[in-house]
Design a protein around this motif. Structure first.
Motif, PDB file in Angstrom:
ATOM      1  N   VAL A  30     -22.979  -2.993   0.828  1.00 11.67           N
ATOM      2  CA  VAL A  30     -22.646  -3.035  -0.602  1.00 11.67           C
ATOM      3  C   VAL A  30     -21.317  -2.329  -0.764  1.00 11.67           C
ATOM      4  O   VAL A  30     -21.197  -1.144  -0.465  1.00 11.67           O
ATOM      5  N   THR A  31     -20.330  -3.096  -1.199  1.00 11.25           N
ATOM      6  CA  THR A  31     -18.999  -2.514  -1.355  1.00 11.25           C
ATOM      7  C   THR A  31     -18.734  -2.218  -2.824  1.00 11.25           C
ATOM      8  O   THR A  31     -19.508  -2.604  -3.702  1.00 11.25           O
ATOM      9  N   VAL A  32     -17.621  -1.595  -3.048  1.00 10.26           N
ATOM     10  CA  VAL A  32     -17.237  -1.253  -4.419  1.00 10.26           C
ATOM     11  C   VAL A  32     -17.060  -2.531  -5.237  1.00 10.26           C
ATOM     12  O   VAL A  32     -17.295  -2.549  -6.449  1.00 10.26           O
ATOM     13  N   ASP A  33     -16.665  -3.617  -4.576  1.00  7.38           N
ATOM     14  CA  ASP A  33     -16.390  -4.868  -5.306  1.00  7.38           C
ATOM     15  C   ASP A  33     -17.603  -5.802  -5.383  1.00  7.38           C
ATOM     16  O   ASP A  33     -17.516  -6.866  -6.004  1.00  7.38           O
ATOM     17  N   SER A  34     -18.698  -5.448  -4.740  1.00  2.82           N
ATOM     18  CA  SER A  34     -19.836  -6.388  -4.668  1.00  2.82           C
ATOM     19  C   SER A  34     -20.331  -6.826  -6.041  1.00  2.82           C
ATOM     20  O   SER A  34     -20.763  -7.960  -6.231  1.00  2.82           O
ATOM     21  N   ALA A  35     -20.269  -5.927  -7.012  1.00  2.00           N
ATOM     22  CA  ALA A  35     -20.812  -6.231  -8.343  1.00  2.00           C
ATOM     23  C   ALA A  35     -20.011  -7.320  -9.053  1.00  2.00           C
ATOM     24  O   ALA A  35     -20.485  -7.903 -10.027  1.00  2.00           O
ATOM     25  N   ALA A  36     -18.813  -7.566  -8.569  1.00  2.00           N
ATOM     26  CA  ALA A  36     -17.978  -8.570  -9.240  1.00  2.00           C
ATOM     27  C   ALA A  36     -18.238  -9.981  -8.710  1.00  2.00           C
ATOM     28  O   ALA A  36     -17.728 -10.957  -9.254  1.00  2.00           O
ATOM     29  N   ASP A  37     -19.022 -10.066  -7.663  1.00  2.00           N
ATOM     30  CA  ASP A  37     -19.258 -11.377  -7.027  1.00  2.00           C
ATOM     31  C   ASP A  37     -20.410 -12.087  -7.745  1.00  2.00           C
ATOM     32  O   ASP A  37     -21.522 -12.189  -7.230  1.00  2.00           O
ATOM     33  N   ILE A  38     -20.163 -12.566  -8.928  1.00  2.00           N
ATOM     34  CA  ILE A  38     -21.219 -13.122  -9.792  1.00  2.00           C
ATOM     35  C   ILE A  38     -21.647 -14.520  -9.319  1.00  2.00           C
ATOM     36  O   ILE A  38     -20.804 -15.375  -9.035  1.00  2.00           O
ATOM     37  N   ILE A  39     -22.960 -14.708  -9.249  1.00  2.00           N
ATOM     38  CA  ILE A  39     -23.450 -16.031  -8.866  1.00  2.00           C
ATOM     39  C   ILE A  39     -24.323 -16.653  -9.951  1.00  2.00           C
ATOM     40  O   ILE A  39     -24.663 -17.827  -9.896  1.00  2.00           O
ATOM     41  N   TYR A  40     -24.713 -15.873 -10.925  1.00  2.00           N
ATOM     42  CA  TYR A  40     -25.601 -16.407 -11.978  1.00  2.00           C
ATOM     43  C   TYR A  40     -25.352 -15.590 -13.240  1.00  2.00           C
ATOM     44  O   TYR A  40     -25.253 -14.374 -13.195  1.00  2.00           O
ATOM     45  N   ASN A  41     -25.224 -16.325 -14.355  1.00  2.00           N
ATOM     46  CA  ASN A  41     -25.104 -15.618 -15.636  1.00  2.00           C
ATOM     47  C   ASN A  41     -25.894 -16.371 -16.687  1.00  2.00           C
ATOM     48  O   ASN A  41     -26.667 -17.275 -16.367  1.00  2.00           O
ATOM     49  N   LYS A  42     -25.716 -16.031 -17.942  1.00  2.00           N
ATOM     50  CA  LYS A  42     -26.578 -16.621 -18.969  1.00  2.00           C
ATOM     51  C   LYS A  42     -26.376 -18.127 -19.087  1.00  2.00           C
ATOM     52  O   LYS A  42     -27.201 -18.817 -19.668  1.00  2.00           O
ATOM     53  N   ASN A  43     -25.274 -18.621 -18.569  1.00  2.00           N
ATOM     54  CA  ASN A  43     -25.053 -20.072 -18.604  1.00  2.00           C
ATOM     55  C   ASN A  43     -25.639 -20.775 -17.394  1.00  2.00           C
ATOM     56  O   ASN A  43     -25.513 -21.978 -17.243  1.00  2.00           O
ATOM     57  N   GLY A  44     -26.229 -20.012 -16.500  1.00  2.00           N
ATOM     58  CA  GLY A  44     -26.814 -20.622 -15.308  1.00  2.00           C
ATOM     59  C   GLY A  44     -26.039 -20.219 -14.074  1.00  2.00           C
ATOM     60  O   GLY A  44     -25.391 -19.170 -14.033  1.00  2.00           O
ATOM     61  N   GLU A  45     -26.111 -21.092 -13.080  1.00  2.00           N
ATOM     62  CA  GLU A  45     -25.501 -20.738 -11.801  1.00  2.00           C
ATOM     63  C   GLU A  45     -23.977 -20.833 -11.855  1.00  2.00           C
ATOM     64  O   GLU A  45     -23.437 -21.731 -12.472  1.00  2.00           O
ATOM     65  N   VAL A  46     -23.324 -19.910 -11.212  1.00  2.00           N
ATOM     66  CA  VAL A  46     -21.867 -19.932 -11.142  1.00  2.00           C
ATOM     67  C   VAL A  46     -21.506 -20.549  -9.803  1.00  2.00           C
ATOM     68  O   VAL A  46     -21.469 -19.885  -8.780  1.00  2.00           O
ATOM     69  N   PHE A  81     -31.376  -9.254  -5.530  1.00  2.00           N
ATOM     70  CA  PHE A  81     -30.329  -9.764  -6.419  1.00  2.00           C
ATOM     71  C   PHE A  81     -29.937  -8.630  -7.378  1.00  2.00           C
ATOM     72  O   PHE A  81     -30.741  -8.250  -8.229  1.00  2.00           O
ATOM     73  N   PRO A  82     -28.732  -8.108  -7.255  1.00  2.00           N
ATOM     74  CA  PRO A  82     -28.347  -7.043  -8.180  1.00  2.00           C
ATOM     75  C   PRO A  82     -28.011  -7.636  -9.555  1.00  2.00           C
ATOM     76  O   PRO A  82     -27.313  -8.647  -9.632  1.00  2.00           O
ATOM     77  N   VAL A  83     -28.533  -7.027 -10.586  1.00  2.00           N
ATOM     78  CA  VAL A  83     -28.184  -7.452 -11.945  1.00  2.00           C
ATOM     79  C   VAL A  83     -27.106  -6.501 -12.427  1.00  2.00           C
ATOM     80  O   VAL A  83     -27.256  -5.272 -12.319  1.00  2.00           O
ATOM     81  N   VAL A  84     -26.013  -7.059 -12.908  1.00  2.00           N
ATOM     82  CA  VAL A  84     -24.863  -6.227 -13.238  1.00  2.00           C
ATOM     83  C   VAL A  84     -24.401  -6.470 -14.670  1.00  2.00           C
ATOM     84  O   VAL A  84     -24.677  -7.519 -15.258  1.00  2.00           O
ATOM     85  N   ASN A  85     -23.746  -5.495 -15.193  1.00  2.00           N
ATOM     86  CA  ASN A  85     -23.134  -5.611 -16.508  1.00  2.00           C
ATOM     87  C   ASN A  85     -21.807  -4.870 -16.443  1.00  2.00           C
ATOM     88  O   ASN A  85     -21.776  -3.682 -16.103  1.00  2.00           O
ATOM     89  N   GLU A  86     -20.742  -5.591 -16.710  1.00  2.00           N
ATOM     90  CA  GLU A  86     -19.391  -5.005 -16.637  1.00  2.00           C
ATOM     91  C   GLU A  86     -19.177  -4.251 -15.325  1.00  2.00           C
ATOM     92  O   GLU A  86     -18.813  -3.070 -15.316  1.00  2.00           O
ATOM     93  N   ASN A  87     -19.456  -4.948 -14.241  1.00  2.00           N
ATOM     94  CA  ASN A  87     -19.223  -4.412 -12.888  1.00  2.00           C
ATOM     95  C   ASN A  87     -20.050  -3.180 -12.537  1.00  2.00           C
ATOM     96  O   ASN A  87     -19.700  -2.428 -11.630  1.00  2.00           O
ATOM     97  N   SER A  88     -21.117  -2.969 -13.287  1.00  2.00           N
ATOM     98  CA  SER A  88     -21.969  -1.823 -13.002  1.00  2.00           C
ATOM     99  C   SER A  88     -23.392  -2.340 -12.769  1.00  2.00           C
ATOM    100  O   SER A  88     -23.851  -3.248 -13.467  1.00  2.00           O
ATOM    101  N   TYR A  89     -24.088  -1.778 -11.796  1.00  2.00           N
ATOM    102  CA  TYR A  89     -25.458  -2.235 -11.512  1.00  2.00           C
ATOM    103  C   TYR A  89     -26.418  -1.730 -12.580  1.00  2.00           C
ATOM    104  O   TYR A  89     -26.380  -0.538 -12.930  1.00  2.00           O
ATOM    105  N   ILE A  90     -27.256  -2.642 -13.095  1.00  2.00           N
ATOM    106  CA  ILE A  90     -28.231  -2.220 -14.111  1.00  2.00           C
ATOM    107  C   ILE A  90     -29.669  -2.444 -13.646  1.00  2.00           C
ATOM    108  O   ILE A  90     -30.611  -2.023 -14.304  1.00  2.00           O
ATOM    109  N   GLY A  91     -29.846  -3.118 -12.550  1.00  2.00           N
ATOM    110  CA  GLY A  91     -31.202  -3.326 -12.038  1.00  2.00           C
ATOM    111  C   GLY A  91     -31.201  -4.353 -10.915  1.00  2.00           C
ATOM    112  O   GLY A  91     -30.139  -4.752 -10.426  1.00  2.00           O
ATOM    113  N   PHE A  92     -32.396  -4.772 -10.534  1.00  2.00           N
ATOM    114  CA  PHE A  92     -32.516  -5.697  -9.405  1.00  2.00           C
ATOM    115  C   PHE A  92     -33.607  -6.727  -9.675  1.00  2.00           C
ATOM    116  O   PHE A  92     -34.591  -6.438 -10.360  1.00  2.00           O
ATOM    117  N   ILE A  93     -33.395  -7.909  -9.138  1.00  2.00           N
ATOM    118  CA  ILE A  93     -34.461  -8.923  -9.086  1.00  2.00           C
ATOM    119  C   ILE A  93     -34.726  -9.132  -7.594  1.00  2.00           C
ATOM    120  O   ILE A  93     -33.813  -9.498  -6.854  1.00  2.00           O
TER     121      ILE A  93
END
Lengths: 187, 527
Positions: free
Chosen positions: B273-289, B184-196
């Motif tokens: 992993v494409t250039v747009d993959s980081a934008a495909d958000i499935i989970y954020n601080k509010n829970g599942e998207v 699971f890539p962890v992203v911030n502003e479309n940039s990868y910051i780590g992994f779970i």
């Protein structure tokens, strides 16, 4: 683990059987012993007692007897007795009274069933509330305030830094105190 | 006592039940301590039994899984989380260091092979993983102000988790297997910051292991500037391959890949992993998207199947003009008007008629096996029937006693032969006219009806297709997704007064005069 499983493992390799038994029941035995000796024994006393329990189990387990059922009852009994003996040796302040002494007639049981039942109920409520905190807070509370571990020691078993543990356990204890207060329980 | 102090002495000398509970729920000894204490117990045993080392040691040939208490599940994974720094490499190292007790390894790192990285192929859908406590804890490591993972530039208050990918394990010229490990890539502003990482290869008590870190996130950001890459791993670490077959090392300090694998071989879709993959958000601080993780099925209703007995009949379709006292498409209205929400699997659909004095009206009966309900009025496994508007009706039933009327609005009458009348049927279409799919699970807003038959509230808008733990309503805007808790909350809402039907008609004492025949009249009181 059942008696039968343990016997079968003993036939293949006693050493491996001991190791599996230890890994499976170490937490159980440690909990029993710690619960009894928490206030009067040092950590070394508790650990020595745990090792003693397992050494006794290995020594005295009769692999020839066809006993069935879970082995935890057997291990738990040894753990309770061993911890009780150490408790008496190290912590008990009760004087010995001769059976011929007249005082024997006046001696009362140490057990007060009513107050023990009350205490058990309070324990249940407190544990429920700790569990209600959710993880990792419940574990942090138990490790810090029951097992008396430092943040550094806790960090060895939870995926958090000691700093994080200090902050989080502080918050958790405040939350727990509020819950206990609402339930009319003071610790 | 300090406000942060807590005295748990009351837990001492507890009864057996409490001690059992403590033992099951909380860890009393660390892994290091277990090994140390075990050695000590063996020493004590040997000295008591008078055994020498030689007569005691034996070769172990096969072991079996044994029960571990609940806390083991959490903290074995937790310990792994802390220890492993890499992603796929981390998994490899994890396997290298697996202890002897599971019987799979001897414990020597030099006998490690790629085949041993494969493990179980039983996959857990990633949507289910989002619900796990360990996943949530892992995510919090990225947002926590304490920055426990020591992320460069962190913590990231608004960190989000993008759709996960997997890697494949390769050798010199072929793909050996896919790695049963969700990254699971962890992203911030479309940039990868780590992994779970959720590692499903060597489950402990059926539970996957979680671990992760910043890992090769910075390197991945850099790599993607040149284009999309397909991920793959070897025993050395994680690599990426571009469409032109150039390979880049993602993990730090690993040797360049020396094999001949091609992009075409490596790319399996799930590891691209494409250039747009980081934008495909499935989970954020509010829970599942939900919108990004639920793929709405192709259809959640279907056209009704013509009953066998109506085959060959002449069917006329008609759409009655219906007026409702509230907007049925608004789920809040349906929830507020319903007595219960019954969740169940559709067993069958049939078409019935409710007969009145002058004719009848069709309805659709949905037979359901209950799997849950909100009000607790039905039990799991109960069979219930729910009526909703629309359906098939014969001309005879529809017209009832009026069928043979003549004169006035009936004119010359039906003007059909008996055979023609018998063959004449109507299909009343309400809204889309579609019905729930047999075998699928829905949540139905219902109110108590007649003769044990529930009435659907909201027609098809009050029938929500169950997709995992999400309930889908089809409406004129497309689809709306809801969780059960949201629906429950809606059902508790009181209705606004102006949404209720208004029947408050004042009494009248007026009289009207009606001419009944020429020259004669009748006075009628209005009441």
């Amino acid at each position: 683990m059942t008696h039968e499983e343990f016997r079968n493992k003993m036939k293949i390799s006693p050493q491996q059987a001991h190791r599996e038994l230890f890994e499976t029941y170490c937490n159980y035995v440690y909990t029993i012993v710690f619960n009894r000796l928490r206030s009067c024994g040092s950590r070394e006393d508790i650990e020595e007692c745990v090792c003693d329990v397992f050494a006794d189990v290995y020594c005295f387990y009769d692999t020839e007897k066809e006993i069935s059922g879970d082995i935890s009852g057997f291990i738990g009994t040894i753990a309770r007795r061993k911890a009780g003996l150490i408790y008496k040796k190290k912590c008990s302040v009760v004087d010995t009274v001769s059976i011929d002494d007249d005082l024997v007639q006046e001696l009362r049981s140490e057990h007060d069933i009513e107050s023990e039942a009350d205490a058990n109920e309070r324990r249940r409520i407190i544990l429920d509330m700790i569990a209600e905190l959710g993880e990792p807070d419940a574990t942090l509370i138990m490790q810090k305030y029951y097992y008396g571990r430092s943040a550094k020691e806790i960090a060895e078993i939870v995926p958090m830094t000691p700093e994080n543990i200090r902050v989080r356990s502080g918050r958790a204890v405040r939350k727990l105190k509020e819950m206990l207060e609402k339930a009319g329980i003071s610790l | 006592m300090n406000n942060n102090d807590l005295n748990l002495d009351i837990l001492e000398n507890a009864d057996d039940k409490t001690v059992d509970r403590l033992s099951e729920s909380y860890r009393a000894v660390s892994d290091n301590d277990i090994s140390r204490l075990y050695e000590r117990s063996e020493t004590l045993y040997k000295s008591r039994a008078g055994k020498s080392e030689d007569e005691y040691s034996e070769t172990v040939s096969g072991t079996e899984i044994y029960r571990r208490p609940v806390w083991k599940k959490l903290f074995t994974a937790a310990a792994v989380f802390v220890l492993c720094a890499g992603v796929v490499t981390g998994g490899a190292l994890l396997m290298k260091n697996r202890p002897v007790r599971d019987g799979r390894r001897t414990g020597r790192p030099d006998d490690f092979s790629a085949a041993e990285l494969i493990g179980s192929t039983e996959e857990i859908p990633y949507e289910d993983i989002l619900d796990k406590d360990m996943f949530k804890m892992s995510y919090e490591n990225y947002t926590s102000p304490e920055n426990p993972l020591q992320l460069s530039g962190g913590p990231y208050e608004n960190a989000a988790v993008a759709k996960p990918f997997k890697s494949v394990l390769v050798d010199n010229d072929s793909v050996i297997a896919d790695m049963n490990l969700w990254i699971f890539p962890v992203v911030n502003e479309n940039s990868y910051i780590g992994f779970i990482n959720c590692d499903m290869r060597f489950p402990l008590n059926g539970e996957p292991s979680f671990y992760g870190s910043e890992g090769y996130a910075p390197k991945l950001n850099e790599a993607l500037q040149k284009g999309s890459i397909a991920l793959f791993g070897t025993v050395d670490g994680t690599y990426g391959i571009y469409e032109d077959n150039t390979v880049i090392e993602l993990d730090a300090g690993i040797p360049p890949y020396s094999g001949n694998i091609t992009f075409e071989q490596v790319n399996k879709g799930y590891n691209l992993v494409t250039v747009d993959s980081a934008a495909d958000i499935i989970y954020n601080k509010n829970g599942e998207v939900w919108a990004n993780i639920i793929s709405v099925p192709e259809k959640i209703f279907e056209a009704p199947t013509l009953p066998d007995e109506l085959k060959g009949k002449h069917i006329r379709e008609y759409e009655p003009i219906c007026e409702y006292v509230f907007d049925l498409e608004k789920i809040e209205n349906d929830a507020a008007h319903a007595d219960n929400l019954i969740i169940g699997t559709v067993d069958s659909i049939s078409y019935k008629t409710e007969l009145f004095e002058h004719g009848g009206t069709p309805y659709t009966q949905i037979d359901v096996t209950v799997t849950d309900d909100i009000a607790g009025k039905v039990s799991v496994g109960d069979k219930v029937s729910i009526a909703t508007g629309g359906g098939y009706i014969s001309l005879r039933e529809m017209r009832g006693d009026d069928l043979y009327n003549t004169g006035g609005k009936y004119g010359d009458g039906i003007n059909m032969t008996e055979e023609e009348i018998d063959n004449e049927y109507y299909h009343e279409i309400v809204f889309s006219g579609e019905v729930p799919i047999i075998g699928k699970e829905y949540a139905f807003f219902v109110s108590e009806g007649k003769n044990g038959l529930y009435s659907s509230v909201g027609n098809e808008f009050g029938m929500l297709y169950k997709c995992g733990k999400v309930y889908i309503q089809r409406n004129s805007n497309g689809y709306s997704l809801f969780e059960l808790d949201d629906i429950k909350a809606m059902m508790k809402n009181k209705l606004e007064a102006d949404t209720l039907p208004h029947y408050d008609i004042p009494e009248s004492t007026e009289q009207v005069t009606v001419n009944v025949e020429s020259g004669k009249s009748l006075i009628v009181e209005l009441d």
